[in-house]
Design a protein around this motif. Sequence first.
Motif, mmCIF file in Angstrom:
data_model
loop_
_atom_site.group_PDB
_atom_site.id
_atom_site.type_symbol
_atom_site.label_atom_id
_atom_site.label_comp_id
_atom_site.label_asym_id
_atom_site.label_seq_id
_atom_site.Cartn_x
_atom_site.Cartn_y
_atom_site.Cartn_z
ATOM 1 N N THR A 1 -45.319 32.993 14.806
ATOM 2 C CA THR A 1 -46.063 32.134 13.886
ATOM 3 C C THR A 1 -46.766 32.946 12.798
ATOM 4 O O THR A 1 -46.802 32.512 11.648
ATOM 5 N N SER A 2 -47.305 34.110 13.145
ATOM 6 C CA SER A 2 -47.954 34.939 12.117
ATOM 7 C C SER A 2 -46.917 35.433 11.113
ATOM 8 O O SER A 2 -47.166 35.444 9.905
ATOM 9 N N TYR A 3 -45.742 35.803 11.609
ATOM 10 C CA TYR A 3 -44.656 36.230 10.721
ATOM 11 C C TYR A 3 -44.260 35.075 9.799
ATOM 12 O O TYR A 3 -44.106 35.260 8.583
ATOM 13 N N GLU A 4 -44.127 33.879 10.365
ATOM 14 C CA GLU A 4 -43.770 32.699 9.568
ATOM 15 C C GLU A 4 -44.844 32.416 8.512
ATOM 16 O O GLU A 4 -44.531 32.106 7.360
ATOM 17 N N ALA A 5 -46.107 32.550 8.899
ATOM 18 C CA ALA A 5 -47.221 32.327 7.965
ATOM 19 C C ALA A 5 -47.163 33.350 6.826
ATOM 20 O O ALA A 5 -47.334 32.998 5.650
ATOM 21 N N GLU A 6 -46.900 34.616 7.162
ATOM 22 C CA GLU A 6 -46.797 35.658 6.130
ATOM 23 C C GLU A 6 -45.636 35.387 5.184
ATOM 24 O O GLU A 6 -45.775 35.549 3.965
ATOM 25 N N SER B 1 -50.605 37.646 -1.686
ATOM 26 C CA SER B 1 -50.605 38.925 -0.981
ATOM 27 C C SER B 1 -51.026 38.735 0.469
ATOM 28 O O SER B 1 -52.042 38.098 0.750
ATOM 29 N N THR B 2 -50.257 39.311 1.390
ATOM 30 C CA THR B 2 -50.619 39.211 2.803
ATOM 31 C C THR B 2 -51.546 40.352 3.214
ATOM 32 O O THR B 2 -52.229 40.258 4.225
ATOM 33 N N ARG B 3 -51.581 41.405 2.425
ATOM 34 C CA ARG B 3 -52.398 42.573 2.776
ATOM 35 C C ARG B 3 -53.890 42.262 2.747
ATOM 36 O O ARG B 3 -54.629 42.660 3.630
ATOM 37 N N GLU B 4 -54.358 41.551 1.724
ATOM 38 C CA GLU B 4 -55.787 41.259 1.591
ATOM 39 C C GLU B 4 -56.181 39.910 2.186
ATOM 40 O O GLU B 4 -57.337 39.514 2.097
ATOM 41 N N ASN B 5 -55.238 39.182 2.739
ATOM 42 C CA ASN B 5 -55.517 37.813 3.176
ATOM 43 C C ASN B 5 -55.224 37.589 4.658
ATOM 44 O O ASN B 5 -54.588 36.613 5.028
#
Length: 142
Positions: free
Chosen positions: A99-104, A113-117
């Motif tokens: 689910t985290s991968y899907e969200a990213e 950006s997934t790095r700052e969020n």
Amino acid sequence: MQYAALGLDVGRKRIGVAGCDRLGITVHGITTIIRKSWQDDMAELRSLILERNIDTLVIGLPYNMDGSLGYQAKQVQKFANGAAKHLGITVEFVDERLTSYEAEEMMRSQGISTRENKAMIDRKAAAIILQQWLAIKQQAIM
């Protein structure tokens, strides 16, 4: 059917929280709880439960890819069982693999950006968890 549930993506540092409308049609991220202590986590959850009149917490259980329960899944179960007892609320689990991968991936496709969020990833993962639970509930009715 009426739904009064929160979806939770429980991690060591943060808890992503998502909610849905009473009909279970729309799901949205609500907040991300930055974990400080058990008492603080429970106080924030209690506040959301009372504010939204919630009767069920839907918690993502991070199974290993082979379907077994690893260390993190056991930690989530421990959290969930403690929360159920402390808050006097029903807890249900949903397989949260990927689910985290899907969200990213959703965020990347929107140019976010997934790095700052990281907190946004947690909320979106919680929303996916809640959507999966709603789909299971609605299939059971049909």
